[in-house]
Design an enzyme around this catalytic site. Sequence first.
Site, PDB file in Angstrom:
ATOM      1  N   ASN A 155      -6.616   0.211  10.398  1.00 31.05           N
ATOM      2  CA  ASN A 155      -5.329  -0.162   9.825  1.00 31.05           C
ATOM      3  C   ASN A 155      -4.450   1.087   9.716  1.00 31.05           C
ATOM      4  O   ASN A 155      -4.943   2.182   9.491  1.00 31.05           O
ATOM      5  CB  ASN A 155      -5.517  -0.760   8.430  1.00 31.05           C
ATOM      6  N   GLY A 157      -0.966   2.101   7.643  1.00 29.14           N
ATOM      7  CA  GLY A 157       0.012   1.623   6.663  1.00 29.14           C
ATOM      8  C   GLY A 157       0.928   2.755   6.214  1.00 29.14           C
ATOM      9  O   GLY A 157       0.577   3.934   6.341  1.00 29.14           O
ATOM     10  N   TYR A 159       2.499   4.156   2.969  1.00 28.32           N
ATOM     11  CA  TYR A 159       2.470   4.123   1.505  1.00 28.32           C
ATOM     12  C   TYR A 159       2.869   5.519   1.015  1.00 28.32           C
ATOM     13  O   TYR A 159       2.367   6.517   1.537  1.00 28.32           O
ATOM     14  CB  TYR A 159       1.071   3.804   0.974  1.00 28.32           C
ATOM     15  N   ARG A 160       3.727   5.580   0.025  1.00 32.60           N
ATOM     16  CA  ARG A 160       4.310   6.873  -0.355  1.00 32.60           C
ATOM     17  C   ARG A 160       3.278   7.846  -0.949  1.00 32.60           C
ATOM     18  O   ARG A 160       2.299   7.414  -1.579  1.00 32.60           O
ATOM     19  CB  ARG A 160       5.450   6.646  -1.338  1.00 32.60           C
ATOM     20  N   GLU A 219      -3.867  -1.885  14.226  1.00 31.44           N
ATOM     21  CA  GLU A 219      -2.455  -1.492  14.291  1.00 31.44           C
ATOM     22  C   GLU A 219      -2.172  -0.435  15.360  1.00 31.44           C
ATOM     23  O   GLU A 219      -1.036  -0.300  15.802  1.00 31.44           O
ATOM     24  CB  GLU A 219      -1.947  -1.126  12.895  1.00 31.44           C
ATOM     25  N   GLU A 268      13.799   3.145  -5.161  1.00 33.47           N
ATOM     26  CA  GLU A 268      13.090   2.192  -4.307  1.00 33.47           C
ATOM     27  C   GLU A 268      13.975   1.424  -3.315  1.00 33.47           C
ATOM     28  O   GLU A 268      15.189   1.438  -3.423  1.00 33.47           O
ATOM     29  CB  GLU A 268      12.346   1.185  -5.188  1.00 33.47           C
TER      30      GLU A 268
HETATM   31  C1  LIG Z   1      10.045   3.835   3.991  1.00 33.71           C
HETATM   32  C2  LIG Z   1       8.981   2.892   3.509  1.00 33.71           C
HETATM   33  C3  LIG Z   1       8.234   3.196   2.367  1.00 33.71           C
HETATM   34  C4  LIG Z   1       7.244   2.334   1.924  1.00 33.71           C
HETATM   35  N1  LIG Z   1       6.514   2.685   0.826  1.00 33.71           N
HETATM   36  C5  LIG Z   1       5.513   1.888   0.395  1.00 33.71           C
HETATM   37  C6  LIG Z   1       4.697   2.277  -0.719  1.00 33.71           C
HETATM   38  O1  LIG Z   1       4.852   3.336  -1.310  1.00 33.71           O
HETATM   39  N2  LIG Z   1       3.722   1.424  -1.111  1.00 33.71           N
HETATM   40  C7  LIG Z   1       3.499   0.241  -0.479  1.00 33.71           C
HETATM   41  O2  LIG Z   1       2.599  -0.486  -0.869  1.00 33.71           O
HETATM   42  N3  LIG Z   1       4.252  -0.160   0.570  1.00 33.71           N
HETATM   43  C8  LIG Z   1       5.245   0.650   1.027  1.00 33.71           C
HETATM   44  N4  LIG Z   1       6.003   0.267   2.103  1.00 33.71           N
HETATM   45  C9  LIG Z   1       5.746  -1.034   2.743  1.00 33.71           C
HETATM   46  C10 LIG Z   1       4.458  -1.022   3.528  1.00 33.71           C
HETATM   47  O3  LIG Z   1       4.476   0.033   4.459  1.00 33.71           O
HETATM   48  C11 LIG Z   1       4.226  -2.334   4.284  1.00 33.71           C
HETATM   49  O4  LIG Z   1       4.066  -3.356   3.342  1.00 33.71           O
HETATM   50  C12 LIG Z   1       3.027  -2.335   5.210  1.00 33.71           C
HETATM   51  O5  LIG Z   1       2.844  -3.627   5.724  1.00 33.71           O
HETATM   52  C13 LIG Z   1       1.768  -1.870   4.546  1.00 33.71           C
HETATM   53  O6  LIG Z   1       0.690  -1.827   5.476  1.00 33.71           O
HETATM   54  P1  LIG Z   1      -0.477  -2.918   5.431  1.00 33.71           P
HETATM   55  O7  LIG Z   1       0.206  -4.212   5.763  1.00 33.71           O
HETATM   56  O8  LIG Z   1      -1.404  -2.500   6.516  1.00 33.71           O
HETATM   57  O9  LIG Z   1      -1.059  -2.890   4.083  1.00 33.71           O
HETATM   58  C14 LIG Z   1       6.993   1.129   2.590  1.00 33.71           C
HETATM   59  C15 LIG Z   1       7.736   0.815   3.738  1.00 33.71           C
HETATM   60  C16 LIG Z   1       8.722   1.677   4.196  1.00 33.71           C
HETATM   61  C17 LIG Z   1       9.495   1.327   5.435  1.00 33.71           C
HETATM   62 MN   LIG Z   2      -2.169  -3.780   8.028  1.00 35.48          MN
END
Ligand SMILES: Cc1cc2nc3c(=O)[nH]c(=O)nc-3n(C[C@H](O)[C@H](O)[C@H](O)COP(=O)(O)O)c2cc1C
Ligand SMILES: [Mn+2]
Length: 480
Positions: A155, A157, A159-160, A219, A268
């Site tokens: 995966n 993702g 996440y900040r 991914e 946010e």
């Molecule tokens: C700029 C940006 C910042 C993001 N920050 C976060 C974050 O801090 N925490 C979070 O849970 N999702 C955040 N997201 C959304 C996730 O990246 C998104 O939900 C993604 O699908 C997560 O991956 P996953 O589906 O594999 O869990 C952010 C998206 C963007 C575009």
């Molecule tokens: Mn995912």
Amino acid sequence: MAYASLREFLQALEEAGELIQVDEEVDWYLEVGAFARRMADVSGGALLFTNVKDYGPGHRLFVNSVGTKRRFAIALGLPPETTEAEVIEAFAQRIKRGMPPKEVATGPCKEHIRHGEAVDVLAFPAPHWNEKDGGRYIGTWNSIVFRDPDSDWVNVGLYRNVVHTRNEVGILPLPAKHFVRVMKKYHDAGRAMPIAIAMGAEPILPIVAATPFEYGVNEYDMAGALRQAPLEVVRCETSDLLVPATSEIVLEGHVNPGELRDEGPFGEFTGYYGGARAPRPVVRIDCVTHRDDPILTGSFEGKPVVEDHLQGTVAYSALLKNRLDDLGLAVRGVYTDPWSLTFIVVVSLKPQFMGHTFQVASAIWSCRLGVKVNWVITVDEDIDPTNLHEVWWAISTRCKGDRDIFIKGHDYGHPLHPCLTPEERKQGIGFKVHLDACWPANWPRDDTWRPPVCDWHSFPEEVRARVLAKLERLRGGRGE
Ligand SMILES: Cc1cc2nc3c(=O)[nH]c(=O)nc-3n(C[C@H](O)[C@H](O)[C@H](O)COP(=O)(O)O)c2cc1C
Ligand SMILES: [Mn+2]
């Protein structure tokens, strides 16, 4: 055409006149954020800072990479003038079949390798974006890689990551995220979770990382599909995870069971501060690898429209369209406008039977990404869902408030949703609304029940042609 690296993408942006290089000194405290905010407000260029205060040359920072529709198209290798609807369609088509990554022996991301005492994440110019942010955020346009302990599923993702110390960063995965589910597996088994945070991979990976693919979807395969070429990956130094070979910076680390530290708040994507300070997981950084003269990437969050909203628009519209197609629900189009933060989705269709529109709304709510969607607005197929004025007109003229709006409370609530009370946000209690702006399916198709539309197309074709020809002559060839 696939970009092999972030640097190739920067070159393409430069050629398209989409890159602003800032050589004057800029403070990582608020100034970088204000630059990005300003560019978002004027649909301005991507920003490459070459002289960040306390860092100087050799520590570049790249921000706002796909913050406009033009740059989003360029990232996908499409012509800059590609329309948003065409970008969404290309995205939807490409993700139908994955393309696995290709492992290579080494790559530019290994030009410098630092272990142990030599690890210092503040060697990179992490910005303090908005004034009330709870610290300096090094990870805001990252690609966080981890593997399911029970399968081959990889995966990625977004996440900040806040900086805690030179070798510890925070991570905020919201409850429904894949990170949380996979972390639980490692921690339930009493194991640390290995992760790698890649920054400045080629331009597609952070877009993939931010796209809510279903559980189990590899991914990296999706990145290959969207790039239309396999992503080249190399093995990490301290784990068997694979990371993009041309990444600018890779933070290799692990998340220990039960280790939490206060994190947040943060300006946010909702356009408000969110994620009040609270204990959240910690990533211990074991090793840092980076390129020569590395470029840290970052993304500004705040009131629309920033790149997060464009990413959401493209990804959600494409994934939901594919889902409705797979179910045979035959809709004309699906669109979530950047200003709706993906909380509102518009679907255009030709209702075939009573309940068809509600079936569409239910189909959206019954898949993973629909969990976040509060409002589904259904419109007839003569309405272009990407045109908010048309949608507004449909709601104004075809939706009878006491008949065509379905409201359900006590449903999923996004923890950052400002209209929920603090307690509801904490408990994740929200709502769903189906607003049906289609003519009721049981209404006869006659002019009394459904008054004929009175627009340009309702004029006879030959009249339109004659008038266009006359306008052409009148304006000396500049007629529309
Ligand atoms: C700029 C940006 C910042 C993001 N920050 C976060 C974050 O801090 N925490 C979070 O849970 N999702 C955040 N997201 C959304 C996730 O990246 C998104 O939900 C993604 O699908 C997560 O991956 P996953 O589906 O594999 O869990 C952010 C998206 C963007 C575009
Ligand atoms: Mn995912």
